[in-house]
Design a protein around this motif. Structure first.
Motif, PDB file in Angstrom:
ATOM      1  N   GLU A  72      31.413  -5.967 -12.558  1.00 48.52           N
ATOM      2  CA  GLU A  72      31.901  -6.468 -11.268  1.00 48.52           C
ATOM      3  C   GLU A  72      30.919  -6.174 -10.146  1.00 48.52           C
ATOM      4  OE1 GLU A  72      35.407  -5.692  -7.926  1.00 48.52           O
ATOM      5  OE2 GLU A  72      35.394  -4.505  -9.762  1.00 48.52           O
ATOM      6  N   PHE A  73      30.413  -4.956 -10.098  1.00 52.92           N
ATOM      7  CA  PHE A  73      29.643  -4.551  -8.932  1.00 52.92           C
ATOM      8  C   PHE A  73      28.171  -4.946  -8.997  1.00 52.92           C
ATOM      9  CE2 PHE A  73      33.279  -1.527  -9.022  1.00 52.92           C
ATOM     10  CZ  PHE A  73      33.938  -2.092  -7.934  1.00 52.92           C
ATOM     11  N   ASP A  74      27.801  -5.652 -10.046  1.00 51.76           N
ATOM     12  CA  ASP A  74      26.522  -6.357 -10.028  1.00 51.76           C
ATOM     13  C   ASP A  74      26.632  -7.645  -9.220  1.00 51.76           C
ATOM     14  OD1 ASP A  74      25.111  -4.519 -11.498  1.00 51.76           O
ATOM     15  OD2 ASP A  74      25.215  -5.639 -13.391  1.00 51.76           O
ATOM     16  N   TYR A  75      27.887  -8.086  -9.001  1.00 53.97           N
ATOM     17  CA  TYR A  75      28.094  -9.394  -8.380  1.00 53.97           C
ATOM     18  C   TYR A  75      29.040  -9.382  -7.193  1.00 53.97           C
ATOM     19  CZ  TYR A  75      25.696 -11.161 -12.478  1.00 53.97           C
ATOM     20  OH  TYR A  75      24.751 -11.407 -13.439  1.00 53.97           O
ATOM     21  N   PHE A  76      29.830  -8.331  -7.025  1.00 53.06           N
ATOM     22  CA  PHE A  76      30.810  -8.267  -5.944  1.00 53.06           C
ATOM     23  C   PHE A  76      30.707  -6.962  -5.161  1.00 53.06           C
ATOM     24  CE2 PHE A  76      33.127 -11.446  -8.473  1.00 53.06           C
ATOM     25  CZ  PHE A  76      33.651 -12.267  -7.487  1.00 53.06           C
ATOM     26  N   TRP A  77      31.016  -7.050  -3.880  1.00 54.76           N
ATOM     27  CA  TRP A  77      31.365  -5.875  -3.090  1.00 54.76           C
ATOM     28  C   TRP A  77      32.834  -6.030  -2.682  1.00 54.76           C
ATOM     29  CZ3 TRP A  77      33.048  -6.406   1.973  1.00 54.76           C
ATOM     30  CH2 TRP A  77      32.804  -7.644   2.588  1.00 54.76           C
ATOM     31  N   GLU A  78      33.493  -4.910  -2.379  1.00 56.17           N
ATOM     32  CA  GLU A  78      34.906  -4.930  -2.018  1.00 56.17           C
ATOM     33  C   GLU A  78      35.143  -4.229  -0.690  1.00 56.17           C
ATOM     34  OE1 GLU A  78      37.775  -3.398  -4.694  1.00 56.17           O
ATOM     35  OE2 GLU A  78      37.038  -4.493  -6.447  1.00 56.17           O
ATOM     36  N   THR A  79      36.128  -4.719   0.061  1.00 58.47           N
ATOM     37  CA  THR A  79      36.621  -4.002   1.231  1.00 58.47           C
ATOM     38  C   THR A  79      37.507  -2.839   0.766  1.00 58.47           C
ATOM     39  OG1 THR A  79      38.601  -5.376   1.437  1.00 58.47           O
ATOM     40  CG2 THR A  79      36.606  -6.125   2.589  1.00 58.47           C
ATOM     41  N   PRO A  80      37.846  -1.901   1.674  1.00 59.78           N
ATOM     42  CA  PRO A  80      38.680  -0.762   1.272  1.00 59.78           C
ATOM     43  C   PRO A  80      40.025  -1.183   0.711  1.00 59.78           C
ATOM     44  CG  PRO A  80      37.622  -0.330   3.370  1.00 59.78           C
ATOM     45  CD  PRO A  80      37.352  -1.776   3.047  1.00 59.78           C
ATOM     46  N   PRO A 102      30.502  -1.543  -4.149  1.00 57.88           N
ATOM     47  CA  PRO A 102      29.849  -0.329  -4.626  1.00 57.88           C
ATOM     48  C   PRO A 102      29.118   0.375  -3.479  1.00 57.88           C
ATOM     49  CG  PRO A 102      28.460  -2.205  -5.091  1.00 57.88           C
ATOM     50  CD  PRO A 102      29.719  -2.766  -4.481  1.00 57.88           C
ATOM     51  N   GLU A 103      28.741   1.593  -3.713  1.00 57.86           N
ATOM     52  CA  GLU A 103      27.957   2.314  -2.707  1.00 57.86           C
ATOM     53  C   GLU A 103      26.672   1.529  -2.423  1.00 57.86           C
ATOM     54  OE1 GLU A 103      26.067   6.793  -1.949  1.00 57.86           O
ATOM     55  OE2 GLU A 103      27.020   6.282  -3.869  1.00 57.86           O
ATOM     56  N   ASN A 104      26.417   1.298  -1.155  1.00 59.50           N
ATOM     57  CA  ASN A 104      25.228   0.546  -0.713  1.00 59.50           C
ATOM     58  C   ASN A 104      25.272  -0.918  -1.145  1.00 59.50           C
ATOM     59  OD1 ASN A 104      24.049   2.922   0.420  1.00 59.50           O
ATOM     60  ND2 ASN A 104      23.346   3.508  -1.639  1.00 59.50           N
ATOM     61  N   GLY A 105      26.462  -1.449  -1.428  1.00 62.39           N
ATOM     62  CA  GLY A 105      26.577  -2.864  -1.755  1.00 62.39           C
ATOM     63  C   GLY A 105      26.123  -3.727  -0.593  1.00 62.39           C
ATOM     64  N   GLU A 155      23.728 -10.209  -0.586  1.00 57.98           N
ATOM     65  CA  GLU A 155      23.273 -10.472  -1.945  1.00 57.98           C
ATOM     66  C   GLU A 155      24.406 -10.583  -2.957  1.00 57.98           C
ATOM     67  OE1 GLU A 155      20.494  -7.436  -2.968  1.00 57.98           O
ATOM     68  OE2 GLU A 155      18.971  -8.108  -1.528  1.00 57.98           O
ATOM     69  N   LEU A 156      25.609 -10.130  -2.582  1.00 53.43           N
ATOM     70  CA  LEU A 156      26.746 -10.113  -3.500  1.00 53.43           C
ATOM     71  C   LEU A 156      27.876 -10.972  -2.972  1.00 53.43           C
ATOM     72  CD1 LEU A 156      26.952  -6.242  -4.157  1.00 53.43           C
ATOM     73  CD2 LEU A 156      25.823  -7.950  -5.597  1.00 53.43           C
ATOM     74  N   MET A 157      28.732 -11.446  -3.857  1.00 58.01           N
ATOM     75  CA  MET A 157      29.976 -12.078  -3.469  1.00 58.01           C
ATOM     76  C   MET A 157      30.918 -11.012  -2.908  1.00 58.01           C
ATOM     77  SD  MET A 157      30.603 -14.860  -6.558  1.00 58.01           S
ATOM     78  CE  MET A 157      30.194 -13.748  -7.919  1.00 58.01           C
ATOM     79  N   GLY A 158      31.833 -11.444  -2.043  1.00 52.28           N
ATOM     80  CA  GLY A 158      32.742 -10.496  -1.408  1.00 52.28           C
ATOM     81  C   GLY A 158      34.165 -10.625  -1.904  1.00 52.28           C
ATOM     82  N   TRP A 214      29.351  -9.971   8.407  1.00 61.90           N
ATOM     83  CA  TRP A 214      28.394 -10.206   7.319  1.00 61.90           C
ATOM     84  C   TRP A 214      27.851 -11.625   7.272  1.00 61.90           C
ATOM     85  CZ3 TRP A 214      27.281  -5.566   6.381  1.00 61.90           C
ATOM     86  CH2 TRP A 214      28.256  -4.575   6.279  1.00 61.90           C
ATOM     87  N   GLY A 215      28.382 -12.519   8.098  1.00 65.46           N
ATOM     88  CA  GLY A 215      27.823 -13.859   8.169  1.00 65.46           C
ATOM     89  C   GLY A 215      28.303 -14.810   7.093  1.00 65.46           C
ATOM     90  N   ARG A 216      29.306 -14.409   6.291  1.00 67.06           N
ATOM     91  CA  ARG A 216      29.819 -15.310   5.271  1.00 67.06           C
ATOM     92  C   ARG A 216      31.246 -14.916   4.893  1.00 67.06           C
ATOM     93  NH1 ARG A 216      28.934 -13.699  -0.132  1.00 67.06           N
ATOM     94  NH2 ARG A 216      28.690 -15.892  -0.693  1.00 67.06           N
ATOM     95  N   LYS A 217      31.991 -15.923   4.432  1.00 70.22           N
ATOM     96  CA  LYS A 217      33.378 -15.686   4.019  1.00 70.22           C
ATOM     97  C   LYS A 217      33.418 -14.915   2.710  1.00 70.22           C
ATOM     98  CE  LYS A 217      34.020 -20.069   4.001  1.00 70.22           C
ATOM     99  NZ  LYS A 217      34.551 -21.444   3.863  1.00 70.22           N
ATOM    100  N   PRO A 218      34.485 -14.145   2.493  1.00 73.24           N
ATOM    101  CA  PRO A 218      34.678 -13.536   1.171  1.00 73.24           C
ATOM    102  C   PRO A 218      34.880 -14.618   0.113  1.00 73.24           C
ATOM    103  CG  PRO A 218      36.137 -12.549   2.801  1.00 73.24           C
ATOM    104  CD  PRO A 218      35.549 -13.775   3.434  1.00 73.24           C
ATOM    105  N   ASN A 219      34.559 -14.280  -1.122  1.00 75.27           N
ATOM    106  CA  ASN A 219      34.768 -15.215  -2.238  1.00 75.27           C
ATOM    107  C   ASN A 219      36.143 -15.065  -2.863  1.00 75.27           C
ATOM    108  OD1 ASN A 219      31.677 -14.507  -2.153  1.00 75.27           O
ATOM    109  ND2 ASN A 219      31.837 -16.527  -3.073  1.00 75.27           N
TER     110      ASN A 219
END
Length: 284
Positions: free
Chosen positions: A182-190, A206-209, A213-216, A257-262
């Motif tokens: 997951e965290f190769d491709y996504f970051w998550e909000t709390p 992930p830490e430092n996501g 570069e990642l989907m949200g 972040w300049g883009r919508k979450p996925n």
């Protein structure tokens, strides 16, 4: 309430590519999906997160299913926090329900996000996918992809690889290449928000996501804090899942972040305006 009049993704009678021709040429990474949080936990008591079965969620228009798994005596079970708290049965039962639905809906791209907190061997997950027939549909990435390297929905359908499978931790792509980190491709909000204003779009994992570069994945589930434990707030689900509440946090993410979450991950997916927002956020 089933929101059937505004469902964007229901059944083979509609256009291809998750119900809309306009989505066919869009890359997977350029689409916003309404997601079902803890999709396997169906009921009305505090340990449940959904009112509708997995099949009903898919019929409503959910194309992103998140689910918890745990080790129970060497078997993979759908358990909430622990199998003592809530056990909804084996993973194979859950996957069979998804497989049966996908068999009947050939123009749909579906995503599964599975947790694996107990570090169960990924080969056991592979056995479960294989035994239910879902392995026939999985997407096998040839390499780690950048945001703009994801295939379009049409490509996924044409290739017969219309099930994307992510896992949060303890996957091993050298053994099972279709269960993707997951965290190769996504970051998550709390997670575990108790403020109904949903005041943040910070990166929690992930830490430092890097959101460029990642989907949200936007966790938009309201909870009560009971002695430090997050309990799903069913009472205010209609407000939490309203277009106003969802759009407000989406706008926060866009501004930050300049883009919508996925993915917009929700409890009680059939309550509120989730599917209208799915249309709106995809410009449909």
């Amino acid at each position: 309430m089933r929101f059937l009049s505004i469902v964007p993704f229901v059944g083979a009678a509609l256009a291809a590519c998750n119900g809309h021709d306009d989505l066919c040429d869009r890359k997977y990474s350029n689409i916003t999906f309404v997601g079902s949080h803890n999709s396997a936990f169906v009921g009305v008591i505090p340990v449940h997160n959904q009112y509708k079965t997995v099949t009903e969620q898919l019929d409503l228009g959910v194309r992103f299913l998140q689910a918890q798994t745990q080790d129970k005596d060497g078997e993979i079970e759908m358990c909430h926090t622990s199998c003592v708290e809530l056990d909804e049965g084996p993973l194979t039962q859950y996957l069979q329900e998804v497989a049966d639905w996908m068999d009947d809906n050939p123009d749909e791209v579906v995503t599964l996000l599975l947790t694996n907190i107990d570090g169960i061997s990924v080969t056991k997950f592979d056995d479960a996918f294989n035994s239910t027939g879902l392995k026939d549909y999985v997407f096998h990435p040839e390499k780690k992809m950048a945001l703009d390297e994801w295939p379009t929905l049409q490509k996924l359908l044409d290739d017969g690889t219309r099930l994307i499978v992510f896992m949060d931790y303890n996957m091993d792509e050298s053994q099972v290449d279709y269960i993707i980190s997951e965290f190769d491709y996504f970051w998550e909000t709390p997670f575990g928000e108790t403020d109904s204003d949903f005041p943040t779009c910070d990166v929690d994992r992930p830490e430092n996501g890097d959101p460029t570069e990642l989907m949200g994945l936007m966790n938009h589930m309201l909870n009560y804090d009971v002695l430090g434990i997050a309990i799903p707030n069913q009472v205010d689900a209609d407000e939490t899942n309203s277009d106003e509440s969802i759009q407000k946090q989406v706008d926060l993410c866009v501004g930050q972040w300049g883009r919508k979450p996925n993915v917009i991950l929700l409890d009680w997916i059939n309550i509120g305006d989730a599917f209208g927002m799915q249309l709106s956020l995809n410009g449909l």
